[in-house]
Design a protein around this motif. Structure first.
Motif, PDB file in Angstrom:
ATOM      1  N   CYS A 362      33.215  25.944  36.294  1.00  0.00           N
ATOM      2  CA  CYS A 362      33.848  24.780  34.988  1.00  0.00           C
ATOM      3  C   CYS A 362      35.410  25.786  34.260  1.00  0.00           C
ATOM      4  O   CYS A 362      35.458  26.962  34.338  1.00  0.00           O
ATOM      5  CB  CYS A 362      32.993  25.185  33.721  1.00  0.00           C
ATOM      6  SG  CYS A 362      31.531  24.776  33.808  1.00  0.00           S
ATOM      7  N   THR A 363      36.289  24.409  34.326  1.00  0.00           N
ATOM      8  CA  THR A 363      37.705  25.110  33.991  1.00  0.00           C
ATOM      9  C   THR A 363      38.324  23.900  32.529  1.00  0.00           C
ATOM     10  O   THR A 363      37.769  23.186  32.889  1.00  0.00           O
ATOM     11  CB  THR A 363      38.876  24.266  34.726  1.00  0.00           C
ATOM     12  OG1 THR A 363      39.014  23.426  35.912  1.00  0.00           O
ATOM     13  CG2 THR A 363      38.927  25.575  36.793  1.00  0.00           C
ATOM     14  N   LEU A 364      39.016  25.157  31.918  1.00  0.00           N
ATOM     15  CA  LEU A 364      39.446  24.091  30.684  1.00  0.00           C
ATOM     16  C   LEU A 364      40.662  23.177  31.014  1.00  0.00           C
ATOM     17  O   LEU A 364      41.896  24.598  31.776  1.00  0.00           O
ATOM     18  CB  LEU A 364      39.690  25.277  29.374  1.00  0.00           C
ATOM     19  CG  LEU A 364      38.607  26.337  29.430  1.00  0.00           C
ATOM     20  CD1 LEU A 364      38.960  26.911  28.200  1.00  0.00           C
ATOM     21  CD2 LEU A 364      37.848  25.226  28.740  1.00  0.00           C
ATOM     22  N   PRO A 365      41.021  22.458  30.241  1.00  0.00           N
ATOM     23  CA  PRO A 365      41.997  21.882  30.565  1.00  0.00           C
ATOM     24  C   PRO A 365      43.666  22.439  30.142  1.00  0.00           C
ATOM     25  O   PRO A 365      43.552  23.158  29.743  1.00  0.00           O
ATOM     26  CB  PRO A 365      42.030  20.237  30.583  1.00  0.00           C
ATOM     27  CG  PRO A 365      41.036  20.909  28.951  1.00  0.00           C
ATOM     28  CD  PRO A 365      40.502  21.443  29.437  1.00  0.00           C
ATOM     29  N   ALA A 366      45.189  22.127  30.818  1.00  0.00           N
ATOM     30  CA  ALA A 366      46.007  23.217  30.051  1.00  0.00           C
ATOM     31  C   ALA A 366      46.113  22.695  29.145  1.00  0.00           C
ATOM     32  O   ALA A 366      46.570  23.272  28.072  1.00  0.00           O
ATOM     33  CB  ALA A 366      47.510  22.848  31.422  1.00  0.00           C
ATOM     34  N   SER A 367      45.854  21.783  28.160  1.00  0.00           N
ATOM     35  CA  SER A 367      45.920  20.870  26.980  1.00  0.00           C
ATOM     36  C   SER A 367      45.185  21.982  26.116  1.00  0.00           C
ATOM     37  O   SER A 367      45.005  20.682  24.868  1.00  0.00           O
ATOM     38  CB  SER A 367      45.848  19.739  26.988  1.00  0.00           C
ATOM     39  OG  SER A 367      44.231  19.515  27.329  1.00  0.00           O
ATOM     40  N   VAL A 368      44.201  22.823  25.996  1.00  0.00           N
ATOM     41  CA  VAL A 368      43.191  22.635  25.105  1.00  0.00           C
ATOM     42  C   VAL A 368      44.015  23.976  24.328  1.00  0.00           C
ATOM     43  O   VAL A 368      45.414  24.513  24.794  1.00  0.00           O
ATOM     44  CB  VAL A 368      41.725  23.562  25.766  1.00  0.00           C
ATOM     45  CG1 VAL A 368      41.306  22.935  26.714  1.00  0.00           C
ATOM     46  CG2 VAL A 368      42.349  24.696  26.911  1.00  0.00           C
TER      47      VAL A 368
END
Length: 436
Positions: A362-368
């Motif tokens: 699972c990856t976090l969006p760059a906007s976090v």
């Protein structure tokens, strides 16, 4: 803030149970035409409901023969009682979301839940999470949402202006505080008007405690280890005293509330705020545009090589033993979806993550927010471990008040640790724990 703080009315509970039974009957109606209808119980906080409905929608889009109807229950103690009642009466929905850790153990998982140990995705779950949904060597849940970290939110502009490095030891942290104070900024923010916020220098320090004494939680549960006699555990109280005695607190620490502390941090008039990563949502809602201004680091300890982040586990998604046949097969598919990268993406669609997911891949969006990225670094690097409340049921009710006294200069660290050891005794005895 369940364990950090954190009997329903009979008529209200009865009404909720009747409503739940009715909805459960509709959601669990007989399958026809090869289609399966699942009922899914979540708490009624707006964000939880939004996430549940997004998961249901996205799952059905990939599995058109299975529909998922989201039902709600109250959060908090009222919701706990409803979950326990529905499990004991055999009236639970086909799938439900609930707590992990000691509260998970309290719903008798071996009796009431379907084990999921044989499911292929279990090997892709973060071990910290797996620990919180395991009973008698069997795994019973999949993660809902991301980890919550306990540590220090800090002002990146302040650090940049003063050319400071993120500290890994307490001495480095105090040296940073001295430079910040000399520059005219409050080094450490405390908000004792909301007493729960006083505990983080102790609760979030547990990674350092367990790194020094790996068996502390087990011994603590058996009354074989204490805060007053463990040098590693006592350090949290000593840190509270140290920042007060050094004059590093904001002047209004006694009357400030959480929102005040977050605002001071966002504005850069305070440099450090020991707190939970979940408070980021409030900080950004009240101070938009600060996503990249706030970072997070673990509570510094004595050994830089062992420093790491204390984390609170996500909630879990479970299947009760009353779910059988075609519904059980469908429920397992749904839980597998929740515990997949697609499931994480669905949850991200519902809301911006405030912590790393417990599923590998699972990856976090760059906007976090930057602070969430900082947390991810600790988890990816294996530099994280569970808060004490997930490893031991022992926690005294007066901890936050004791912390306020130490942080305000009213009580010294040593006597405070001893007082807290006395505070936990009654609860441990009520739980019937061996050794108390």
């Amino acid at each position: 803030m369940r364990k950090l703080a954190i009997a329903p009315a009979v008529l209200a509970t009865a009404a909720l149970l009747l409503a739940g039974c009715s909805a459960g009957s509709l959601g669990s109606s007989d399958d026809s035409g090869g289609k399966v209808a699942l009922s899914f119980l979540v708490d009624n906080t707006p964000q939880t409901v939004k996430t549940g409905e997004q998961l249901a929608k996205d799952f059905t889009a990939k599995n058109p023969d299975i529909t998922v109807k989201v039902e709600t229950r109250p959060a908090g103690t009222d919701g706990d009682n409803i979950v326990k009642t529905r499990l004991s009466t055999g009236d639970m929905t086909d799938v439900f979301m609930y707590n992990t850790g000691s509260l998970f153990q309290a719903i008798a998982p071996q009796k009431n839940l379907v084990p999921l140990s044989d499911q292929p995705y279990i090997g892709q779950l973060d071990q910290n999470f797996v620990t919180t949904v395991t009973s008698a060597d069997k795994v019973y849940g999949a993660p809902w949402g991301g980890f919550m970290g306990g540590g220090v939110l800090y002002s990146r502009p302040v650090y940049s202006k003063l050319s400071l490095q993120v500290p890994k030891t307490w001495s480095e942290f105090m040296a940073n505080n001295a430079r910040i104070r000399a520059a005219g900024t409050d080094p450490v923010i405390q908000t004792y008007q909301e007493t729960w916020t006083s505990q983080l220098l102790i609760l979030a320090d547990f990674h350092n405690v367990s790194a020094t004494e790996p068996d502390f939680a087990a011994k603590y549960t058996k009354n074989q280890a204490k805060y007053a006699t463990s040098a590693a555990a006592r350090q949290g109280f000593e840190h509270l005293q140290a920042i007060h005695d050094a004059g590093y607190l904001n002047k209004d620490f006694a009357s400030a509330k959480l929102t005040d502390g977050l605002r001071q941090l966002a504005q850069g008039t305070g440099a450090h705020y020991p707190t939970l990563s979940s408070t980021l949502a409030q900080l950004l809602a009240d101070n938009p545009g600060k996503e990249n201004d706030i970072g997070m680091f673990a509570i510094p300890g004595t050994d830089a090589s062992k420093n790491g982040l204390t984390v609170w586990s996500p909630a879990g998604v479970y299947i009760p033993t009353t779910t059988t046949g075609a519904k059980l097969d469908a429920a397992k598919k749904f839980v597998a979806y929740v515990a997949s990268p697609d499931g994480c993406a669905s949850q991200t669609t519902a809301s911006t993550p405030t912590g790393p997911y417990a599923v590998k891949g699972c990856t976090l969006p760059a906007s976090v927010p930057q602070a969430v990225k900082d947390m991810q670094t600790y988890i990816d690097g294996g530099q994280s471990s569970l808060a004490l409340e997930f490893l031991s049921p022992v926690k005294g009710p007066a901890l936050e008040q004791i912390c306020v006294e130490v942080g305000s200069g009213i009580r010294k660290a040593g006597p405070a640790a001893a007082l807290y050891d006395e505070d936990v005794k009654k609860q441990a005895q009520q739980l019937g724990l061996e050794g108390w």
